[in-house]
Scaffold this motif. Sequence first.
Motif, PDB file in Angstrom:
ATOM      1  N   GLY A  21       0.793  -1.223   0.000  1.00  0.00           N
ATOM      2  CA  GLY A  21       0.000   0.000   0.000  1.00  0.00           C
ATOM      3  C   GLY A  21       0.822   1.269   0.000  1.00  0.00           C
ATOM      4  O   GLY A  21       0.269   2.371   0.093  1.00  0.00           O
ATOM      5  N   TYR A  22       2.139   1.124  -0.118  1.00  0.00           N
ATOM      6  CA  TYR A  22       3.025   2.297  -0.124  1.00  0.00           C
ATOM      7  C   TYR A  22       3.913   2.264  -1.367  1.00  0.00           C
ATOM      8  O   TYR A  22       5.133   2.351  -1.279  1.00  0.00           O
ATOM      9  CB  TYR A  22       3.881   2.318   1.138  1.00  0.00           C
ATOM     10  CG  TYR A  22       3.077   2.320   2.417  1.00  0.00           C
ATOM     11  CD1 TYR A  22       2.443   3.480   2.850  1.00  0.00           C
ATOM     12  CD2 TYR A  22       2.931   1.165   3.172  1.00  0.00           C
ATOM     13  CE1 TYR A  22       1.695   3.487   4.019  1.00  0.00           C
ATOM     14  CE2 TYR A  22       2.188   1.163   4.343  1.00  0.00           C
ATOM     15  CZ  TYR A  22       1.573   2.325   4.755  1.00  0.00           C
ATOM     16  OH  TYR A  22       0.829   2.332   5.909  1.00  0.00           O
ATOM     17  N   GLU A  23       3.272   2.146  -2.524  1.00  0.00           N
ATOM     18  CA  GLU A  23       4.023   2.005  -3.772  1.00  0.00           C
ATOM     19  C   GLU A  23       4.216   3.323  -4.522  1.00  0.00           C
ATOM     20  O   GLU A  23       5.202   3.484  -5.240  1.00  0.00           O
ATOM     21  CB  GLU A  23       3.318   1.006  -4.700  1.00  0.00           C
ATOM     22  CG  GLU A  23       3.371  -0.438  -4.219  1.00  0.00           C
ATOM     23  CD  GLU A  23       2.379  -0.726  -3.100  1.00  0.00           C
ATOM     24  OE1 GLU A  23       2.683  -1.579  -2.249  1.00  0.00           O
ATOM     25  OE2 GLU A  23       1.307  -0.079  -3.077  1.00  0.00           O
ATOM     26  N   LEU A  24       3.278   4.257  -4.382  1.00  0.00           N
ATOM     27  CA  LEU A  24       3.348   5.529  -5.100  1.00  0.00           C
ATOM     28  C   LEU A  24       3.190   6.693  -4.127  1.00  0.00           C
ATOM     29  O   LEU A  24       2.405   6.607  -3.175  1.00  0.00           O
ATOM     30  CB  LEU A  24       2.245   5.612  -6.157  1.00  0.00           C
ATOM     31  CG  LEU A  24       2.341   4.655  -7.347  1.00  0.00           C
ATOM     32  CD1 LEU A  24       1.100   4.789  -8.219  1.00  0.00           C
ATOM     33  CD2 LEU A  24       3.593   4.936  -8.166  1.00  0.00           C
ATOM     34  N   PRO A  25       3.907   7.790  -4.345  1.00  0.00           N
ATOM     35  CA  PRO A  25       3.775   8.962  -3.474  1.00  0.00           C
ATOM     36  C   PRO A  25       2.354   9.517  -3.478  1.00  0.00           C
ATOM     37  O   PRO A  25       1.730   9.637  -4.535  1.00  0.00           O
ATOM     38  CB  PRO A  25       4.760   9.968  -4.084  1.00  0.00           C
ATOM     39  CG  PRO A  25       5.768   9.126  -4.795  1.00  0.00           C
ATOM     40  CD  PRO A  25       4.981   7.972  -5.344  1.00  0.00           C
ATOM     41  N   ASP A  26       1.845   9.841  -2.311  1.00  0.00           N
ATOM     42  CA  ASP A  26       0.536  10.481  -2.170  1.00  0.00           C
ATOM     43  C   ASP A  26       0.740  11.989  -2.353  1.00  0.00           C
ATOM     44  O   ASP A  26       1.417  12.623  -1.539  1.00  0.00           O
ATOM     45  CB  ASP A  26      -0.030  10.182  -0.782  1.00  0.00           C
ATOM     46  CG  ASP A  26      -1.424  10.751  -0.574  1.00  0.00           C
ATOM     47  OD1 ASP A  26      -1.709  11.834  -1.121  1.00  0.00           O
ATOM     48  OD2 ASP A  26      -2.216  10.129   0.151  1.00  0.00           O
ATOM     49  N   PRO A  27       0.164  12.594  -3.398  1.00  0.00           N
ATOM     50  CA  PRO A  27       0.421  14.014  -3.654  1.00  0.00           C
ATOM     51  C   PRO A  27      -0.127  14.940  -2.574  1.00  0.00           C
ATOM     52  O   PRO A  27       0.393  16.043  -2.380  1.00  0.00           O
ATOM     53  CB  PRO A  27      -0.242  14.260  -5.011  1.00  0.00           C
ATOM     54  CG  PRO A  27      -1.309  13.215  -5.105  1.00  0.00           C
ATOM     55  CD  PRO A  27      -0.744  12.015  -4.410  1.00  0.00           C
ATOM     56  N   CYS A  28      -1.174  14.514  -1.862  1.00  0.00           N
ATOM     57  CA  CYS A  28      -1.694  15.344  -0.774  1.00  0.00           C
ATOM     58  C   CYS A  28      -0.693  15.399   0.382  1.00  0.00           C
ATOM     59  O   CYS A  28      -0.463  16.460   0.973  1.00  0.00           O
ATOM     60  CB  CYS A  28      -3.040  14.810  -0.291  1.00  0.00           C
ATOM     61  SG  CYS A  28      -4.411  15.131  -1.427  1.00  0.00           S
ATOM     62  N   ILE A  29      -0.099  14.256   0.694  1.00  0.00           N
ATOM     63  CA  ILE A  29       0.935  14.238   1.731  1.00  0.00           C
ATOM     64  C   ILE A  29       2.162  15.009   1.255  1.00  0.00           C
ATOM     65  O   ILE A  29       2.813  15.716   2.031  1.00  0.00           O
ATOM     66  CB  ILE A  29       1.289  12.788   2.107  1.00  0.00           C
ATOM     67  CG1 ILE A  29       0.104  12.151   2.846  1.00  0.00           C
ATOM     68  CG2 ILE A  29       2.555  12.735   2.966  1.00  0.00           C
ATOM     69  CD1 ILE A  29       0.322  10.723   3.278  1.00  0.00           C
ATOM     70  N   MET A  30       2.472  14.911  -0.025  1.00  0.00           N
ATOM     71  CA  MET A  30       3.563  15.711  -0.595  1.00  0.00           C
ATOM     72  C   MET A  30       3.342  17.192  -0.341  1.00  0.00           C
ATOM     73  O   MET A  30       4.261  17.913   0.071  1.00  0.00           O
ATOM     74  CB  MET A  30       3.663  15.478  -2.107  1.00  0.00           C
ATOM     75  CG  MET A  30       4.333  14.204  -2.545  1.00  0.00           C
ATOM     76  SD  MET A  30       4.365  14.090  -4.364  1.00  0.00           S
ATOM     77  CE  MET A  30       5.309  15.557  -4.794  1.00  0.00           C
ATOM     78  N   ALA A  31       2.129  17.659  -0.609  1.00  0.00           N
ATOM     79  CA  ALA A  31       1.816  19.083  -0.442  1.00  0.00           C
ATOM     80  C   ALA A  31       1.999  19.512   1.009  1.00  0.00           C
ATOM     81  O   ALA A  31       2.557  20.583   1.294  1.00  0.00           O
ATOM     82  CB  ALA A  31       0.393  19.358  -0.912  1.00  0.00           C
ATOM     83  N   GLN A  32       1.554  18.678   1.934  1.00  0.00           N
ATOM     84  CA  GLN A  32       1.686  19.007   3.352  1.00  0.00           C
ATOM     85  C   GLN A  32       3.148  18.991   3.797  1.00  0.00           C
ATOM     86  O   GLN A  32       3.578  19.831   4.592  1.00  0.00           O
ATOM     87  CB  GLN A  32       0.849  18.035   4.175  1.00  0.00           C
ATOM     88  CG  GLN A  32      -0.649  18.173   3.920  1.00  0.00           C
ATOM     89  CD  GLN A  32      -1.459  17.035   4.502  1.00  0.00           C
ATOM     90  OE1 GLN A  32      -0.993  16.300   5.366  1.00  0.00           O
ATOM     91  NE2 GLN A  32      -2.682  16.864   4.025  1.00  0.00           N
TER      92      GLN A  32
END
Length: 231
Positions: free
Chosen positions: A178-189
């Motif tokens: 479940g942690y294969e691709l960066p989450d862009p919302c978490i990136m923004a934060q």
Amino acid sequence: MKVLAFDTALSGCSAALYDTETERCVSDCKIMARGQAEILVPMVQEVLEKGSAAFADVDLLAVTVGPGAFTGLRIGLATARGFGLVLQKPVVGLTTLDILAAMFFRKDVLEEDHLLCVLIETKRKDYYCQYFQAGGMAYTKPQALSEQEIKDKDGGNVIYIGDALARFSSPDTRGCKGYELPDPCIMAQMALASFETGNLIPPEPLYLRDADVSVSKKEQRIIGQILTQEI
């Protein structure tokens, strides 16, 4: 403040707009090994529309700097630099390893005597990886290691995540999917936190070894079109 984040470094293309006033984040993500150059800008435009914002409303940009696919990194970084130049807004770089680790620590708890190992696919026999301690602090620097080198470091207290987990996994591997691709919302934060503290990573590619592929002429044209679009 509105933060625009996007990623093309791994086997996907994603974008998000995070509004700090409403704490609302709208995002989109597509799994794809190639072709990010064609859909990145339209995806960004769609995310902005969903967030009732225009390019001129963006205050901060965030982009992945690697490690990851060489061509994908260049597409994302070229786009981020182009947007930053036109909008005259700061661009924050984030490593794929840090992002995946942050995603894990927001959902899971690591025992104090354990380590988290983030594994990123290299399309070779080795792996891009980095180890993190409980709480999310980096334990090692990003590095490229062989499978045997990684296994030699495992004292039975390592949890593995990342897009290379499936290739690395064996029956005794302690992995979390479940942690294969960066989450862009978490990136923004994450980018916002880095910007507020002044702990910024420049939007420069993080290569753990020399690039062995080049951007095709077609992709060069696409990147050029991205940078000359009216935004």
